[in-house]
Design an enzyme around this catalytic site. Sequence first.
Site, PDB file in Angstrom:
ATOM      1  N   TYR A  69       0.505  -1.086  -0.630  1.00  0.00           N
ATOM      2  CA  TYR A  69      -0.214   0.207  -0.082  1.00  0.00           C
ATOM      3  C   TYR A  69       0.666   0.986   0.262  1.00  0.00           C
ATOM      4  O   TYR A  69       1.554   0.905   1.119  1.00  0.00           O
ATOM      5  CB  TYR A  69      -0.822  -0.229   1.064  1.00  0.00           C
TER       6      TYR A  69
ATOM      7  N   HIS B  66      -4.979   4.973  -2.178  1.00  0.00           N
ATOM      8  CA  HIS B  66      -5.924   5.340  -2.334  1.00  0.00           C
ATOM      9  C   HIS B  66      -6.254   7.117  -3.389  1.00  0.00           C
ATOM     10  O   HIS B  66      -4.927   7.646  -2.037  1.00  0.00           O
ATOM     11  CB  HIS B  66      -6.885   6.034  -0.581  1.00  0.00           C
TER      12      HIS B  66
END
Length: 230
Positions: A113, A153
């Site tokens: 991530y 994100h």
Amino acid sequence: MTPSSSLSNNHQSNHTIQSSIQSNSAIADSFTLRKLQTWDRLAVETLCNESFPIQYPDCWYDEVVSGGLTSTGLFDGEHLAAMIVSETKCLSDCNIEDQDIVAESPSSVHVTYILSIAVNKKFRRMGLATRLLNNLMTSLTDNPPFTRAVFLHVLSTNSAALSFYQMHGFEFHASLRDYYKIGEEYADGCTYVKYINGAHASAVSFSDICKTFGNTICMPLKAVCKMLSF
């Protein structure tokens, strides 16, 4: 303008763009690449405050510079010009909304991530973010624990970031309604994924398609209604 002169101008324009790309690449390669250390904390905090609309807690900065996260910086001399922060973990340890990014058992898959990529305003459009991202991808490809996907994100309205990730092979995965809180306002986000080491996307269900379609229609309407409310 004759066709030949038009072609000549296009050729010159392409040559100028190519020269600019090569020049930026040379500049990016001239910066020092190294892991962030504890003495970089103030520089990291300053760069993040200048780059992002959200505020990170102190404990996040402690993790960035102490080895709790994979953190790499590009330095112009002693000055931090850009940084990337990531974390590799089991898919089952990710937030529930991210556990469907790979079509394999969450307990047996590792993913990476990207928490943050930031570039000092003075050094933007020099290829620094690309160098940092490429360095990360190289470290993950064909190396244990064989990460299957790299994801992140991003604010759905951050067109520059969206273009950057799309240019580097990241695919849209999902919309995240009211995912960010900026001041007293909530903002939509989205998930982008790049698959590596032989992985591929999960099968898309009919409900996922409906949800994505609904978000695509509703998000512009929300923006219009918000403008009309002022």
